[in-house]
Design an enzyme around this catalytic site. Structure first.
Site, PDB file in Angstrom:
ATOM      1  N   GLY A  51      38.630  44.861  38.457  1.00  0.00           N
ATOM      2  CA  GLY A  51      39.137  43.586  37.977  1.00  0.00           C
ATOM      3  C   GLY A  51      38.043  42.574  37.650  1.00  0.00           C
ATOM      4  O   GLY A  51      36.853  42.794  37.875  1.00  0.00           O
ATOM      5  N   HIS A  52      38.481  41.425  37.155  1.00  0.00           N
ATOM      6  CA  HIS A  52      37.551  40.393  36.701  1.00  0.00           C
ATOM      7  C   HIS A  52      36.683  39.845  37.842  1.00  0.00           C
ATOM      8  O   HIS A  52      37.114  39.725  38.973  1.00  0.00           O
ATOM      9  CB  HIS A  52      38.275  39.242  35.987  1.00  0.00           C
ATOM     10  CG  HIS A  52      39.353  38.594  36.791  1.00  0.00           C
ATOM     11  ND1 HIS A  52      40.540  38.195  36.240  1.00  0.00           N
ATOM     12  CD2 HIS A  52      39.436  38.261  38.098  1.00  0.00           C
ATOM     13  CE1 HIS A  52      41.296  37.637  37.153  1.00  0.00           C
ATOM     14  NE2 HIS A  52      40.642  37.664  38.298  1.00  0.00           N
ATOM     15  N   ASN A  53      35.432  39.565  37.497  1.00  0.00           N
ATOM     16  CA  ASN A  53      34.457  38.951  38.403  1.00  0.00           C
ATOM     17  C   ASN A  53      34.050  39.829  39.588  1.00  0.00           C
ATOM     18  O   ASN A  53      33.432  39.347  40.534  1.00  0.00           O
ATOM     19  CB  ASN A  53      34.946  37.595  38.921  1.00  0.00           C
ATOM     20  CG  ASN A  53      34.837  36.507  37.868  1.00  0.00           C
ATOM     21  OD1 ASN A  53      35.821  36.219  37.181  1.00  0.00           O
ATOM     22  ND2 ASN A  53      33.661  35.925  37.716  1.00  0.00           N
TER      23      ASN A  53
END
Length: 373
Positions: A254-256
């Site tokens: 997922g993001h980050n």
């Protein structure tokens, strides 16, 4: 040399046990002239095929095998006497030697010459390094930079502003969204999607409104990513995959997230947003990691584990919610004993009920005696 003449005298696709032993630097016990036509796992090997065993336990699997020749550990030289009609090739690392032997029967296909296919679309502002191969139907966006010796497969899409280091290999139908950065020696297998927006929404007037993602994905040197894996861009900043990390098929990051160096992420592992890992972390198949969780250096997350909190490094975890292996094992053993414990509890309840009835009768008897309190 004798090696060469033997190969030429054999039909194409066949090798003698002696030739293979010379190639993998094995000690041969048995028939050097034995002709082999392929490799196979122990149970399926025929009397014309080569197989391997890695230890004494697996050596016993040869009882059910028709294999003509076997690569085995040098340490088992005494045990192989139980198979006098089998040719053995003894080495320090059997699996590595077996794969080297397999390559003799299945040589790698030669790469096509460096060229850009006529059906590829390459933006005029893109910079393409030396010795690049760009396949049919590939699309290279504006201001893309591609390093030397890169291999871009058919149907690959590289979005605007992406930068690829040297020796990158993108297999067919990989998609890099805009501004993705790859280091040197990165391999991405078919149908991966790198740099899509993460899963982020807020509720406005009863509907889910997408949150914008302004960040990028950075993949460091010597990373390999399996087919069908997806890695989301950051909301702001970077989603990072550390150097030397190897990712299996169908993994979701997922993001980050910031994945450390030399991690191993096995098929169908999922990382929610903003997870971080240390170096040399292993996540087995279908492990799920909740958002903002950190896995310490050397942590091992077992198959199907559900991780909801930070996990210190240097130990293994199992279960959902995940806990150290010793703790989870005790829980599982107790769970396994539940049917017997339930039977025991029911028997105890029955005994207690009988004791109560006896006490009640005793009390009734005592109160019926004249003068009893």
């Amino acid at each position: 040399m004798g090696q060469t003449s033997n190969r030429q005298a054999l039909p194409r696709g066949e090798w003698t046990a002696g030739d293979i032993a010379d190639r993998i630097q094995a000690t041969l016990i048995g028939n050097r002239r034995l002709c082999l036509e392929g490799v196979e796992i122990v149970e399926r090997a025929t009397d014309r095929q080569l197989t391997f065993v890695g230890d004494a336990k697996n050596l016993l699997r040869l009882k059910a095998s028709a294999a003509a020749a076997v690569i085995a550990p040098s340490a088992l030289s005494a045990e192989i006497s139980a198979w006098p009609n089998t040719t053995f090739l003894l080495v320090a690392e059997p699996e590595v030697a077996f794969l080297q032997a397999a390559e003799l029967f299945f040589p790698r296909r030669a790469k096509p010459a460096a060229a850009i296919a006529k059906s590829a679309h390459v933006a005029e502002s893109a910079l393409i390094g030396n010795n690049a191969r760009i396949g049919h139907g590939a699309v290279i966006g504006e201001h893309v930079v591609i390093g030397d010796n890169c291999d871009i497969g058919a149907g690959v899409v590289i979005g605007d502003g992406c930068r690829l280091g040297n020796n990158a290999t993108l297999h067919p139908n990989v998609v890099l969204y805009s501004d993705v950065i790859l280091g040197d020696d990165v391999t991405i297998h078919a149908a991966c999607v790198i740099g899509a927006d993460g899963f982020g929404y807020r509720q406005v007037n009863g509907r889910h409104e997408r949150l914008p993602h302004f960040g990028i994905v950075r993949i460091c040197d010597d990373v390999e990513i399996g087919a069908g894996t997806t890695i989301d861009r950051a909301k702001v900043g970077e989603t990072v995959i550390g150097s030397g990390t190897k990712i299996d098929n169908q993994v979701m990051i997922g993001h980050n997230c910031r994945i450390g160096r030399h991690n191993l992420l096995v098929s169908q592992v999922g990382f929610a947003g903003s997870c971080t890992t240390g170096d040399y972390v292993v996540c087995a198949g279908q492990a799920g990691i909740a958002d903002h969780v950190h896995l310490g250096d050397g942590a091992i997350i077992g198959a199907k584990a559900g991780v909801h909190r930070d996990m210190p490094g240097g130990q293994a975890y199992l279960g959902s919610p995940a806990a150290p292996v010793s703790e989870t094992t005790r829980q599982l053993m107790a769970l396994k004993r539940l049917p017997d414990m339930r039977s025991t509890l029911k028997a105890l309840e029955k005994d207690v009920q009988q004791l109560r009835q006896q006490l009640d009768r005793q009390n009734t008897s005592d109160t019926s005696i004249p003068g009893a309190a």
